[in-house]
Design a protein around this motif. Structure first.
Motif, PDB file in Angstrom:
ATOM      1  N   CYS A   1       0.548  -1.364  -0.304  1.00 55.75           N
ATOM      2  CA  CYS A   1      -0.232  -0.145  -0.295  1.00 55.75           C
ATOM      3  C   CYS A   1       0.867   1.219   0.400  1.00 55.75           C
ATOM      4  CB  CYS A   1      -0.642   0.205   1.655  1.00 55.75           C
ATOM      5  SG  CYS A   1      -2.352  -1.166   0.882  1.00 55.75           S
ATOM      6  N   VAL A   2       1.611   1.421   0.610  1.00 56.29           N
ATOM      7  CA  VAL A   2       3.083   2.275   1.283  1.00 56.29           C
ATOM      8  C   VAL A   2       3.627   2.895  -0.483  1.00 56.29           C
ATOM      9  CG1 VAL A   2       4.444   3.274   2.039  1.00 56.29           C
ATOM     10  CG2 VAL A   2       2.431   2.412   3.753  1.00 56.29           C
ATOM     11  N   VAL A   3       4.320   1.576  -0.711  1.00 58.60           N
ATOM     12  CA  VAL A   3       5.321   1.862  -1.996  1.00 58.60           C
ATOM     13  C   VAL A   3       4.168   2.190  -3.243  1.00 58.60           C
ATOM     14  CG1 VAL A   3       6.162   0.619  -3.454  1.00 58.60           C
ATOM     15  CG2 VAL A   3       6.830   0.451  -1.109  1.00 58.60           C
ATOM     16  N   ALA A   4       3.324   1.342  -2.836  1.00 54.39           N
ATOM     17  CA  ALA A   4       2.001   1.525  -4.478  1.00 54.39           C
ATOM     18  C   ALA A   4       1.523   3.087  -4.133  1.00 54.39           C
ATOM     19  CB  ALA A   4       1.383   0.739  -4.810  1.00 54.39           C
TER      20      ALA A   4
ATOM     21  N   ILE B   1      -7.808   2.881  -6.069  1.00 53.91           N
ATOM     22  CA  ILE B   1      -7.998   1.253  -4.886  1.00 53.91           C
ATOM     23  C   ILE B   1      -7.193   1.550  -3.568  1.00 53.91           C
ATOM     24  CG2 ILE B   1      -8.773   0.337  -7.637  1.00 53.91           C
ATOM     25  CD1 ILE B   1      -6.497  -1.173  -7.478  1.00 53.91           C
ATOM     26  N   ASN B   2      -6.592   2.258  -3.781  1.00 53.22           N
ATOM     27  CA  ASN B   2      -4.989   2.017  -2.284  1.00 53.22           C
ATOM     28  C   ASN B   2      -6.350   2.731  -0.908  1.00 53.22           C
ATOM     29  OD1 ASN B   2      -3.382   1.914  -0.744  1.00 53.22           O
ATOM     30  ND2 ASN B   2      -1.646   1.945  -2.358  1.00 53.22           N
ATOM     31  N   PRO B   3      -5.729   2.341  -0.487  1.00 55.18           N
ATOM     32  CA  PRO B   3      -6.172   2.584   0.790  1.00 55.18           C
ATOM     33  C   PRO B   3      -5.866   3.708   1.522  1.00 55.18           C
ATOM     34  CG  PRO B   3      -6.108   0.440   1.227  1.00 55.18           C
ATOM     35  CD  PRO B   3      -5.873   0.567  -0.055  1.00 55.18           C
ATOM     36  N   PHE B   4      -4.661   3.530   1.560  1.00 52.25           N
ATOM     37  CA  PHE B   4      -2.954   4.629   1.341  1.00 52.25           C
ATOM     38  C   PHE B   4      -3.386   5.723   1.062  1.00 52.25           C
ATOM     39  CE2 PHE B   4       1.062   6.508   0.593  1.00 52.25           C
ATOM     40  CZ  PHE B   4       1.245   6.436   1.801  1.00 52.25           C
TER      41      PHE B   4
ATOM     42  N   ASP C   1       4.152   8.110 -10.629  1.00 52.95           N
ATOM     43  CA  ASP C   1       4.776   8.560 -11.245  1.00 52.95           C
ATOM     44  C   ASP C   1       4.344   7.582 -12.470  1.00 52.95           C
ATOM     45  OD1 ASP C   1       5.538  10.477 -10.445  1.00 52.95           O
ATOM     46  OD2 ASP C   1       6.474   8.692  -9.121  1.00 52.95           O
ATOM     47  N   VAL C   2       3.226   6.140 -12.094  1.00 53.88           N
ATOM     48  CA  VAL C   2       2.462   5.240 -13.079  1.00 53.88           C
ATOM     49  C   VAL C   2       2.046   5.919 -14.157  1.00 53.88           C
ATOM     50  CG1 VAL C   2       2.143   3.075 -13.810  1.00 53.88           C
ATOM     51  CG2 VAL C   2       3.678   3.571 -11.553  1.00 53.88           C
ATOM     52  N   GLN C   3       2.535   6.222 -15.532  1.00 52.26           N
ATOM     53  CA  GLN C   3       1.737   6.696 -16.772  1.00 52.26           C
ATOM     54  C   GLN C   3      -0.035   5.728 -16.972  1.00 52.26           C
ATOM     55  OE1 GLN C   3       3.138   7.285 -19.863  1.00 52.26           O
ATOM     56  NE2 GLN C   3       2.019   8.758 -20.714  1.00 52.26           N
ATOM     57  N   TYR C   4      -0.689   6.895 -17.153  1.00 52.87           N
ATOM     58  CA  TYR C   4      -2.280   5.805 -17.321  1.00 52.87           C
ATOM     59  C   TYR C   4      -3.011   5.307 -16.156  1.00 52.87           C
ATOM     60  CZ  TYR C   4      -0.987   6.441 -22.012  1.00 52.87           C
ATOM     61  OH  TYR C   4       0.432   7.196 -23.291  1.00 52.87           O
ATOM     62  N   PHE C   5      -1.836   4.585 -15.434  1.00 54.71           N
ATOM     63  CA  PHE C   5      -2.971   3.826 -14.282  1.00 54.71           C
ATOM     64  C   PHE C   5      -2.687   4.284 -12.492  1.00 54.71           C
ATOM     65  CE2 PHE C   5      -1.494   0.581 -17.316  1.00 54.71           C
ATOM     66  CZ  PHE C   5      -2.875  -0.253 -17.621  1.00 54.71           C
ATOM     67  N   GLY C   6      -1.618   6.112 -13.036  1.00 58.91           N
ATOM     68  CA  GLY C   6      -2.099   6.342 -11.279  1.00 58.91           C
ATOM     69  C   GLY C   6      -3.183   6.545 -10.701  1.00 58.91           C
ATOM     70  N   LEU C   7      -3.957   6.981 -10.935  1.00 61.38           N
ATOM     71  CA  LEU C   7      -5.175   7.078 -10.708  1.00 61.38           C
ATOM     72  C   LEU C   7      -6.230   6.365  -9.935  1.00 61.38           C
ATOM     73  CD1 LEU C   7      -7.382   9.999  -9.973  1.00 61.38           C
ATOM     74  CD2 LEU C   7      -8.244  10.175 -12.155  1.00 61.38           C
ATOM     75  N   ALA C   8      -6.472   5.588 -11.323  1.00 61.29           N
ATOM     76  CA  ALA C   8      -6.784   4.458 -10.910  1.00 61.29           C
ATOM     77  C   ALA C   8      -6.118   3.039  -9.734  1.00 61.29           C
ATOM     78  CB  ALA C   8      -6.933   3.212 -11.963  1.00 61.29           C
ATOM     79  N   ALA C   9      -4.896   3.404  -9.357  1.00 61.86           N
ATOM     80  CA  ALA C   9      -4.165   3.201  -8.812  1.00 61.86           C
ATOM     81  C   ALA C   9      -4.115   3.474  -7.042  1.00 61.86           C
ATOM     82  CB  ALA C   9      -2.758   3.263  -8.966  1.00 61.86           C
ATOM     83  N   GLU C  10      -4.459   5.231  -6.986  1.00 66.16           N
ATOM     84  CA  GLU C  10      -4.613   5.466  -6.030  1.00 66.16           C
ATOM     85  C   GLU C  10      -5.845   5.464  -5.361  1.00 66.16           C
ATOM     86  OE1 GLU C  10      -1.699  10.057  -5.849  1.00 66.16           O
ATOM     87  OE2 GLU C  10      -3.656   9.745  -7.120  1.00 66.16           O
TER      88      GLU C  10
END
Length: 240
Positions: A171-174, A191-194, A180-189
């Motif tokens: 959670c913390v690393v992601a 789904i990540n509770p942190f 910094d992850v193109q295209y997937f940055g918003l989606a990754a944030e």
């Protein structure tokens, strides 16, 4: 009265663990201090507020998972739950006492973090500090209530410690690298509770994030009620 006494005892137990205090409070304070004072990074007010939100989200996550969730597994594996908490009302009172104790510790960490950060790194007005702290308190309550589900998992203390450590690390690393992850940055944030908690606390969240916040809140509440309803009594080694 017994509830307050039990919570006080649990608070004293947590205060006596300096390593836990360091990782829950000292580590995020050191991180934001190094980041803000780095000669290679220009930190404006917006970036600084995002860092504050992420650090507070880290404190909320680690205290909920380790100071509360993992503690419940430790009590079960020691035989304490099976021996002394045979009745449902005793188990619920134990959960509430530990919940209050961990929440008090988390709120204390948050208050100390904001006070030192504002005094040493970047002064913030009291109203802004109060806004950060109020959102942080709400996140702490939700995270800790959701962490009750750990008491229902069929895991030994060592397995629970390893699994929760991996979960928090991911959670913390992601969360720190998702921008910094193109295209997937918003989606990754989302789904990540942190990462989501960091956005919420920092006040940089737009209305488009509200559905994701609502879903996470409902999931955490469902996990909490599930843990309360299916809290395990017997240590896992007793079944082998």
């Amino acid at each position: 009265m017994s509830l307050i006494k039990s919570a006080t005892i649990f608070i004293k137990e947590q205060v006596r663990e300096p390593i836990g205090v360091f990782w829950a409070f000292g580590a995020p304070l050191a991180y934001i201090a190094m980041f803000a004072n780095s000669p290679h990074t220009q930190v404006d007010q917006t970036i600084f507020h995002r860092l504050v939100g992420l650090c507070l989200a880290y404190i909320a996550l680690t205290t909920s998972v380790f100071n509360f969730g993992l503690y419940l597994v430790g009590r079960r594996e020691s035989g304490f739950v099976r021996t002394f908490l045979t009745e449902p009302n005793r188990r619920h009172r134990f959960l509430l006492a530990q919940f209050l104790a961990s929440l008090v510790m988390a709120l204390g960490y948050g208050a100390a973090f904001l006070t030192l950060t504002s005094a040493i790194l970047m002064p913030m007005p009291f109203t802004q500090l109060l806004g950060f702290y109020s959102l942080y308190a709400c996140v702490c309550v939700l995270f800790m209530f959701g962490a009750i589900v750990v008491a229902a998992l069929p895991l030994t203390f060592q397995a629970a410690s390893s699994s929760l450590s991996i979960f928090v690390t991911i959670c913390v690393v992601a969360g720190l690298s998702s921008r910094d992850v193109q295209y997937f940055g918003l989606a990754a944030e989302m789904i990540n509770p942190f990462a989501l908690a960091g956005q919420l606390i920092s006040g940089t969240m737009s209305l488009a994030w509200l559905p994701a916040v609502s879903v996470h809140a409902l999931l955490l509440m469902a996990c909490g009620f599930l843990g309360m309803a299916h809290q395990r009594l017997n240590p896992q080694w007793s079944n082998r």
